[in-house]
Design an enzyme around this catalytic site. Structure first.
Site, PDB file in Angstrom:
ATOM      1  N   CYS A   6       0.834  -1.203   0.000  1.00 43.43           N
ATOM      2  CA  CYS A   6       0.000   0.000   0.000  1.00 43.43           C
ATOM      3  C   CYS A   6       0.873   1.259   0.000  1.00 43.43           C
ATOM      4  O   CYS A   6       2.062   1.226   0.315  1.00 43.43           O
ATOM      5  CB  CYS A   6      -0.909  -0.013   1.225  1.00 43.43           C
ATOM      6  SG  CYS A   6      -2.401   0.980   1.024  1.00 43.43           S
ATOM      7  N   ASP A 132      -6.452  -2.606  10.907  1.00 50.78           N
ATOM      8  CA  ASP A 132      -5.338  -1.657  10.898  1.00 50.78           C
ATOM      9  C   ASP A 132      -5.185  -0.988  12.259  1.00 50.78           C
ATOM     10  O   ASP A 132      -6.055  -1.073  13.132  1.00 50.78           O
ATOM     11  CB  ASP A 132      -5.576  -0.605   9.810  1.00 50.78           C
ATOM     12  CG  ASP A 132      -4.283  -0.038   9.239  1.00 50.78           C
ATOM     13  OD1 ASP A 132      -3.218  -0.256   9.857  1.00 50.78           O
ATOM     14  OD2 ASP A 132      -4.340   0.613   8.185  1.00 50.78           O
TER      15      ASP A 132
END
Length: 219
Positions: A6, A132
């Site tokens: 990412c 996350d």
């Protein structure tokens, strides 16, 4: 093991990630919170177009307003989205109605044991969750470089076995195998753990991360 790199900001990094064996790359567009990794929808589109068909482009966004999400998806032409915001379940349902073939991931900020119940409202609306970390001090809700309590993430994986769950938050080549062993997710997602000093991606860090993550699958 599904591996997503990412925070990609340029096509050359995306192509290197693909060559190294990444399954997906995350393109951040539509910023609301502190992050150094965001690009425009146009840049995200151009990077995604450069990818081979075997690698999935994921649009990662803080936006939660439906009309803005609609424009972002139209401009980027990306067909997988990661909703990294406190968007309402009703809005996710509306987004699904507008884009029936859209693949949707919803972020889950793993803060405490109470986080285990959070995905329930979205479980029938999304294709997967991304677990996350959050950094309250800096206002970051992703790309924090901080791990969270993996035992909570493991509880989420066990509670929602029918949904693809991706582990993120402070992962790097040194801890990803332990993370996989602890959580047993569908996939892993790395951002800061592959970042170079110039803010772009470090080839060696990406290679080491992918090797470690994929090795765990076969061991």
């Amino acid at each position: 093991m599904y591996v997503k790199i990412c925070g990609i900001r340029r096509a050359e990094d995306a192509l290197i990630a693909a060559e190294l064996g990444a399954d997906a790359i995350g393109l951040l567009a539509g910023q609301r919170h502190n992050s150094p990794d965001f690009v425009s929808a146009t840049i995200a589109r151009d990077i995604s177009r450069a990818l081979p068909p075997s690698v999935e482009a994921v649009l990662v966004t803080h936006i939660k307003e439906i009309d803005e999400l609609d424009r972002l998806l139209q401009d980027s032409e990306i067909t997988t989205i990661q909703l990294h915001s406190e968007i309402a379940p009703s809005s996710v349902e509306e987004l699904r109605g507008r884009f029936p073939h859209l693949k949707i991931f919803k972020s889950v900020s793993v803060i405490s044991a109470d986080s285990v119940a959070y995905p329930e409202a979205f479980a029938q609306l999304v294709d997967g969750f991304v677990l996350d970390s959050i950094n309250v001090a800096t206002g970051q809700i992703g790309g924090t470089g901080k791990t969270h309590d993996w035992s909570v993430s493991r509880e989420i994986v066990m509670r929602y076995p029918e949904i693809s769950i991706i582990l993120a938050g402070g992962l790097n080549s040194e801890n990803v195998r332990s993370a996989i062993e602890s959580v047993r997710p569908f996939g892993v997602d790395v951002n800061s753990g592959t970042r170079a000093s110039d803010g772009f991606k470090d080839l060696r860090k990406m290679k080491a991360f992918i090797i470690q993550a994929k090795h765990e699958q076969s061991s």
